[in-house]
Scaffold this motif. Structure first.
Motif, short mmCIF file in Angstrom:
data_model
loop_
_atom_site.label_atom_id
_atom_site.label_comp_id
_atom_site.label_asym_id
_atom_site.label_seq_id
_atom_site.Cartn_x
_atom_site.Cartn_y
_atom_site.Cartn_z
N GLY A 23 0.84 -1.19 0.00
CA GLY A 23 0.00 0.00 0.00
C GLY A 23 0.87 1.24 0.00
O GLY A 23 1.89 1.28 0.70
N VAL A 24 0.49 2.24 -0.78
CA VAL A 24 1.32 3.44 -0.93
C VAL A 24 0.52 4.67 -0.49
O VAL A 24 -0.60 4.90 -0.96
N ILE A 25 1.12 5.44 0.41
CA ILE A 25 0.51 6.66 0.95
C ILE A 25 1.38 7.84 0.59
O ILE A 25 2.60 7.81 0.77
N GLY A 26 0.77 8.90 0.07
CA GLY A 26 1.55 10.07 -0.36
C GLY A 26 1.27 11.31 0.46
O GLY A 26 0.10 11.63 0.74
N PRO A 200 4.92 3.42 -17.07
CA PRO A 200 3.84 4.06 -16.33
C PRO A 200 4.38 4.85 -15.12
O PRO A 200 5.17 4.32 -14.33
N LEU A 201 3.96 6.11 -15.04
CA LEU A 201 4.32 6.98 -13.92
C LEU A 201 3.07 7.21 -13.08
O LEU A 201 2.05 7.69 -13.59
N ILE A 202 3.14 6.86 -11.80
CA ILE A 202 2.00 7.02 -10.89
C ILE A 202 2.38 8.05 -9.84
O ILE A 202 3.36 7.88 -9.11
N CYS A 203 1.61 9.12 -9.77
CA CYS A 203 1.86 10.18 -8.79
C CYS A 203 0.71 10.18 -7.79
O CYS A 203 -0.45 10.28 -8.19
N THR A 204 1.04 10.06 -6.52
CA THR A 204 0.00 10.03 -5.48
C THR A 204 0.39 10.93 -4.32
O THR A 204 1.47 10.81 -3.76
N GLY A 205 -0.49 11.86 -3.97
CA GLY A 205 -0.25 12.75 -2.84
C GLY A 205 -1.51 12.98 -2.06
O GLY A 205 -1.79 14.10 -1.63
N GLY A 206 -2.30 11.93 -1.87
CA GLY A 206 -3.61 12.08 -1.25
C GLY A 206 -3.73 11.45 0.11
O GLY A 206 -4.82 11.05 0.51
N GLY A 207 -2.63 11.39 0.88
CA GLY A 207 -2.65 10.70 2.16
C GLY A 207 -2.83 11.58 3.38
O GLY A 207 -2.66 11.12 4.50
#
Length: 419
Positions: A23-26, A200-207
């Motif tokens: 699981g990835v948290i940003g 594929p580049l995945i950007c996540t900053g919704g944590g």
């Protein structure tokens, strides 16, 4: 499940036997460790606990001092349901290594590898690039995720590393490019999917941080707080986003005694806010501007306390559903509750209470109308100016605003304008 503290990484390469999902948290903490932000982070940890381990892709804290690191470390230990690893973001300065260890390292799960690289200063360190090449060269590594904080050049934002730095990264993974299945980053308080060098580049900053507009195509109103799940499916590494609702975390609200005490705290803080604001108004009218400013500041502080307590309890639906929920409450107040209370107050020979209920009911009716309009079309909502009478609280909108408040007669020069 007993929580686990954030892992302090001491080895360059760590093996995670039995781990098949991540699981990835940003960006949980770069805007501060206030209760509202940390509630989102708590929900993110609970969602991420569905995986075998978690990775936070940077900006765990607003600034890298011992206090902030201790706070977030203790909170994570109380809430996490699996092992949590972190990488350094641009806010994670100072004492990062003291608490979390190495800045460049690799995690070897059962069917994929995660190579964590520090680019918090917008450069990839030689140490990290050497590790990347070393891990990708391992015969057992067939699928890899390269994780870092600041994005590589992409089609959505310019807030990224330079083309020269990206070239250094490509040179390091180049001989093993077919093994690199995803590039993973944070830094942007939203989410987007793109490709970089065909990967594929995945950007996540919704944590935890408040969601922001990224571009005309990716707006804050269209993105929820979220995490990313990586998992194996038929031997292939895949991913999916999981949105976090406003009610993503409920531990405290499900404790009856604690919930009651929190509700008491909300009421107490809001009452203090109101008292201080009214005293500030009295001070302004007497020309005591500095005293008024003091009490306005006190009132703002009490409001934030109430907001924090309430955010622990709040179990609302999605953002877009909120307007409809509020409209129903306004309807109940103006059509049933306040008229009933006004009548009761009148029967009890309490004319001021009756007047207050009657005036509030008239305003709540306007509130309901506006909330319904907002719910029907948030993007197209077109009421440019809204006015509130500071004497009785009646709300007015539209092209023609009366010179006198239709409820209490207050003059238009005193209306508060919201535009």
């Amino acid at each position: 499940m007993q929580g686990k503290a954030i892992e302090k990484v001491s080895e360059r390469i760590l093996r995670l036997p039995g781990a098949r999902s991540m699981g990835v948290i940003g960006d949980p903490g770069c805007e501060g460790l206030g209760t509202y932000n940390m509630k989102v982070y708590a929900g993110a940890l609970e969602e991420s606990a569905k995986d075998d381990f978690s990775l936070i892709v940077g900006d765990l804290v607003p600034s890298g001092n011992d206090l902030y690191y201790r706070v977030v470390q203790e909170l994570t230990a109380a809430l996490a349901g699996n092992s949590v690893y972190v990488l350094r973001g641009n806010h994670d300065t100072g004492a990062y290594a003291k608490y979390f260890g190495r800045k460049n390292y690799a995690l070897l799960a059962e069917s994929f590898a995660v190579i964590v690289l520090d680019n918090a200063m917008r450069i990839f360190e030689d140490e990290g690039l050497a590790l990347l090449s070393e891990v990708l060269a391992m015969e057992e590594v067939r699928q890899a995720v390269i994780a870092f904080h600041i994005p590589t050049p992409n089609h959505f934002i310019r807030n990224c590393v330079s083309e020269e730095e990206f070239a250094r990264l490509k040179e390091a993974y180049g001989p093993y490019r077919e093994k690199v299945k995803y590039l993973l980053c944070g830094h942007v308080h939203s989410r987007f999917e793109d490709t970089a060098d065909g990967i594929p580049l995945i950007c996540t900053g919704g944590g935890g941080a408040m969601i922001e507009d990224v571009s005309e195509e990716i707006r804050a109103c269209d993105v929820e707080h979220h995490i990313v799940h990586f998992y194996e499916e038929n031997g292939v590494l895949r991913y999916r986003f999981a949105n976090l609702g406003e009610d993503c975390y409920r531990r405290e609200s499900e404790n009856g005694i604690l919930r009651e005490r929190l509700e008491d705290a909300v009421r107490g803080e809001l009452m203090a806010h109101l008292k201080y604001m009214m005293y500030a108004d009295r001070a302004r009218r007497r020309g005591l501007d500095r005293i008024a400013t003091l009490f306005e500041a006190l009132a703002a502080s009490e409001y934030q306390h109430a907001r924090n307590f309430y955010s622990v309890l709040e179990n609302s639906g999605s953002f877009r559903e909120g307007a409809g929920e509020f409209a129903a409450g306004e309807n109940f107040e103006h059509s049933r509750l306040y008229p009933m209370m006004a009548e009761y107050a009148s029967e009890q020979n309490s004319p001021l209470a009756s007047q207050a209920y009657t005036a509030a009911a008239m305003a709540e009716k306007q509130h309901e109308r506006l909330l319904k309009k907002a719910q029907e079309d948030m993007e197209g909502f077109s009421e440019g100016k809204i006015y509130v009478c500071p004497i009785c609280g009646y709300l007015m909108y539209g092209e023609e605003i009366p010179e006198r408040c239709p409820v209490c007669g207050g003059p238009s020069r005193q209306y508060e304008e919201f535009s």
